[in-house]
Write a protein that holds these residues in place. Structure first.
Motif, PDB file in Angstrom:
ATOM      1  N   ILE A   1       0.865  -1.179   0.000  1.00 13.58           N
ATOM      2  CA  ILE A   1       0.000   0.000   0.000  1.00 13.58           C
ATOM      3  C   ILE A   1       0.898   1.224   0.000  1.00 13.58           C
TER       4      ILE A   1
ATOM      5  N   ASP B   1      -2.828   7.058  -0.727  1.00 15.08           N
ATOM      6  CA  ASP B   1      -3.720   6.357  -1.650  1.00 15.08           C
ATOM      7  C   ASP B   1      -5.024   5.993  -0.955  1.00 15.08           C
TER       8      ASP B   1
ATOM      9  N   TYR C   1      -8.266   3.335  -0.893  1.00 10.17           N
ATOM     10  CA  TYR C   1      -8.550   1.947  -1.233  1.00 10.17           C
ATOM     11  C   TYR C   1     -10.028   1.645  -1.018  1.00 10.17           C
TER      12      TYR C   1
ATOM     13  N   ARG D   1      -7.004  -0.374  -5.135  1.00 13.43           N
ATOM     14  CA  ARG D   1      -6.653   1.042  -5.093  1.00 13.43           C
ATOM     15  C   ARG D   1      -7.678   1.817  -5.905  1.00 13.43           C
TER      16      ARG D   1
END
Length: 187
Positions: free
Chosen positions: A52, A56, A58, A158
């Protein structure tokens, strides 16, 4: 990440492997295998680590069902680890849990429902988040001790701008002018 038969890390004894033919599993299980989570001691079941990145977003989802109105909390979370973990492992220094979904009771008993949500991994230069794994947790409650939750089809992907990227998600109106250069690619 998508669930497969070897994707679960070490888990509490209250998390029992099941499939659609296991007695007590609600009809119409949307994936080939999953876990039965017995009501009792609060415990967590996790997937193996995957990469990860801080900043970002998710998308997390799972299919869940319960055989009774359980009265105890079910959570779908992303567990974040420092960069001393290993991809595909069940290790590393735990940093935090990011909760995508909290569910106290199912919409209907013995009926599969999809739960889903988004989490954003914090950016922290001092403690970078390098690995994460999905965490399914059931917390102790005072409800019927014979109640069970079932979970299957867990995944996380993602996202871009808190939107899941799937076929058809990128349209001409979402692409900036001159953002794509055409070379010798066959389109």
């Amino acid at each position: 990440y998508m669930q497969d038969t070897s994707s679960w890390a070490a888990f509490h004894a209250n998390y029992i492997a099941v499939d659609a033919t296991t007695a007590g599993v609600p009809a119409g299980m949307p994936a080939k295998s999953g876990r039965r989570i017995q009501r009792g001691v609060g415990a967590a079941c996790t997937t193996r680590n995957t990469q990860i990145s801080g900043g970002d977003t998710y998308y997390l989802s799972a299919w869940v069902a319960a055989d009774k109105l359980s009265g105890f909390t079910f959570r779908l979370q992303l567990q974040c680890f420092a960069n001393n973990g290993t991809e595909g492992g069940a290790d590393g220094t735990h940093i935090e849990y990011l909760t995508a979904v909290t569910l106290a009771n199912p919409d209907a008993v013995n009926t599969w429902q999809k739960i889903e949500g988004f989490v954003t991994v914090p950016v922290n230069a001092a403690t970078p988040r390098a690995f994460g794994r999905l965490r399914v947790v059931v917390e102790s409650g005072t409800a019927d001790a014979t109640a069970n939750w079932f979970v299957t089809g867990i995944m996380f992907r993602r996202a871009a701008s808190a939107n899941l990227i799937v076929d058809g998600a990128i349209t001409a109106s979402k692409i900036a002018a001159n953002a794509i250069a055409v070379g010798s690619a066959a389109i």
